[in-house]
Enzyme design. Structure first.
Site, PDB file in Angstrom:
ATOM      1  N   LYS A  52      47.312 -12.240 -30.463  1.00 25.10           N
ATOM      2  CA  LYS A  52      47.286 -14.108 -29.263  1.00 25.10           C
ATOM      3  C   LYS A  52      48.206 -13.249 -28.270  1.00 25.10           C
ATOM      4  O   LYS A  52      47.140 -13.758 -27.354  1.00 25.10           O
ATOM      5  CB  LYS A  52      48.505 -14.911 -30.173  1.00 25.10           C
ATOM      6  CG  LYS A  52      48.266 -15.299 -31.649  1.00 25.10           C
ATOM      7  CD  LYS A  52      49.268 -16.242 -32.087  1.00 25.10           C
ATOM      8  CE  LYS A  52      48.348 -16.600 -33.720  1.00 25.10           C
ATOM      9  NZ  LYS A  52      48.799 -17.378 -34.352  1.00 25.10           N
ATOM     10  N   GLN A  96      55.382 -19.263 -33.681  1.00 25.12           N
ATOM     11  CA  GLN A  96      55.212 -18.523 -34.866  1.00 25.12           C
ATOM     12  C   GLN A  96      56.029 -19.202 -36.423  1.00 25.12           C
ATOM     13  O   GLN A  96      56.950 -19.321 -36.606  1.00 25.12           O
ATOM     14  CB  GLN A  96      54.871 -17.471 -35.023  1.00 25.12           C
ATOM     15  CG  GLN A  96      53.927 -16.122 -35.952  1.00 25.12           C
ATOM     16  CD  GLN A  96      52.925 -16.262 -36.039  1.00 25.12           C
ATOM     17  OE1 GLN A  96      52.182 -17.093 -34.771  1.00 25.12           O
ATOM     18  NE2 GLN A  96      52.336 -16.519 -37.415  1.00 25.12           N
ATOM     19  N   ASP A 119      48.577 -25.588 -31.316  1.00 27.68           N
ATOM     20  CA  ASP A 119      48.574 -24.805 -33.281  1.00 27.68           C
ATOM     21  C   ASP A 119      47.757 -25.910 -33.584  1.00 27.68           C
ATOM     22  O   ASP A 119      47.416 -26.260 -34.757  1.00 27.68           O
ATOM     23  CB  ASP A 119      49.286 -24.468 -34.006  1.00 27.68           C
ATOM     24  CG  ASP A 119      49.844 -22.706 -33.799  1.00 27.68           C
ATOM     25  OD1 ASP A 119      48.529 -22.262 -33.550  1.00 27.68           O
ATOM     26  OD2 ASP A 119      50.961 -22.315 -34.373  1.00 27.68           O
TER      27      ASP A 119
HETATM   28  N1  GUN Z   1      51.354 -18.341 -39.391  1.00 25.82           N
HETATM   29  C1  GUN Z   1      50.024 -18.291 -40.355  1.00 25.82           C
HETATM   30  N2  GUN Z   1      48.794 -18.656 -39.352  1.00 25.82           N
HETATM   31  C2  GUN Z   1      49.567 -19.644 -38.136  1.00 25.82           C
HETATM   32  C3  GUN Z   1      49.283 -19.692 -37.442  1.00 25.82           C
HETATM   33  O1  GUN Z   1      48.076 -20.004 -36.856  1.00 25.82           O
HETATM   34  N3  GUN Z   1      49.992 -20.723 -35.945  1.00 25.82           N
HETATM   35  C4  GUN Z   1      51.111 -20.250 -37.038  1.00 25.82           C
HETATM   36  N4  GUN Z   1      51.853 -20.644 -35.317  1.00 25.82           N
HETATM   37  N5  GUN Z   1      51.566 -19.927 -37.548  1.00 25.82           N
HETATM   38  C5  GUN Z   1      51.413 -19.494 -38.481  1.00 25.82           C
END
Ligand code: GUN
Length: 292
Positions: A52, A96, A119
């Site tokens: 990211k 995350q 998100d």
């Molecule tokens: N863990 C797995 N997929 C995601 C996501 O799209 N965002 C976040 N913050 N954590 C994740």
């Protein structure tokens, strides 16, 4: 069989975003700034967050990575979320998941300002999604919708089976695919661990989406001829032939399933890059909304 190439589709989106950033720079406007909180050292989470941050750099967004030890107390994390909510320089941020067991994920998610929740996990954004009101859509389901849209996959009236009812993939995706939109207008079945006759159910699917995190779960005998298959699985399995000692394996047994399909997304290079691309789109949107 045609490959639903998420890597190529995400590269297209990144190029568009890069242009948008360039235009803002030229006009002397603010550049989008994404922050990410990462707790602990889980290999999967570290590589997702690294990707990211790298995507931000490639597009020209600003990014800030905030790391905490596995043992960080919940109140410290809540305090950080509050500070990011108030920080005018940050347009959007993510925490995350998964978080360590001693931290209540829902409490953290609910503490994020919905206007910075790129998100799309905050209950207000999920509620807006259900009512088709403006808001942020969760990155993985939104990435899958964009993958379908940009590859002109017909979804109207199709029978869609989703395997897995997680809060971040299966459940929101079931709503997005059933809406009166394009892509959308599917008849959706959301299957889970208590679903009976799962193989027979999958064989009825025009569109089959696997998001259960069980490597190679979907086999050729579960797939209708000509089906569209989307593989959301990304499990790390040991592989001594690779330098890093592991490889990513999807929920679909690609080698035997691919030949029966009309379209199939690979792992890696399918849904993963699309998730990152939709997070980037949400970040640009967060910044644009803020300046309105
Ligand atoms: N863990 C797995 N997929 C995601 C996501 O799209 N965002 C976040 N913050 N954590 C994740």
């Amino acid at each position: 069989m045609k490959l639903l190439d998420g890597k190529a589709t995400a590269a297209q989106i990144q190029a568009e975003l890069k242009e948008a950033v360039q235009a803002r720079k030229t006009a002397g406007q603010k550049i989008p700034h994404l922050a990410a909180i990462l707790v602990g050292n889980d290999g999967g989470s570290v590589s997702y967050v690294t990707s990211k941050v790298k995507a931000c750099e490639a597009i020209g967004f600003e990014s800030t990575l905030i790391r905490y030890d596995e043992t960080v107390p919940e109140d410290i994390l809540l305090e950080k979320v509050q500070r990011l909510n108030e920080d005018r320089s940050i347009d959007g941020f993510i925490v995350q998941l998964p978080l360590p067991k001693h931290i209540d994920e829902l409490k953290i998610t609910q503490a994020i300002d919905p206007k910075k929740d790129v998100d799309g996990f905050h209950p207000r954004n999920l509620g807006n999604m259900i009512l088709n009101l403006p808001g942020f859509l969760p990155a993985t389901p939104a990435g899958i919708m964009e993958l379908l849209r940009r590859n002109n996959i017909e979804t109207e009236g199709k029978n869609c089976v989703i395997l897995g009812r997680s809060n971040i993939v299966g459940t929101p995706l079931s709503i997005m695919l059933a809406r009166n939109t394009n892509p959308g207008n599917c008849t959706v079945t959301l299957a889970h661990s208590k679903t009976k006759n799962i193989k027979a159910l999958c064989r009825e699917a025009d569109i089959l989406i696997a998001a259960i995190g069980k490597p190679n779960f979907v086999t050729a005998d579960m797939v209708k001829d000509g089906a569209v298959i989307i593989d959301v699985g990304t499990t790390r399995v040991e592989d001594s032939t690779r330098e890093r000692g592991w490889r990513l394996v999807g929920d679909v047994k690609f080698d035997e399933v691919a030949e029966k399909t009309s379209y199939i997304s690979p792992v890696p290079g399918g849904v993963g890059p699309m998730t990152i691309a939709s997070l980037m789109m949400n970040t640009l949107k967060a910044m644009e909304l803020k300046s309105k």
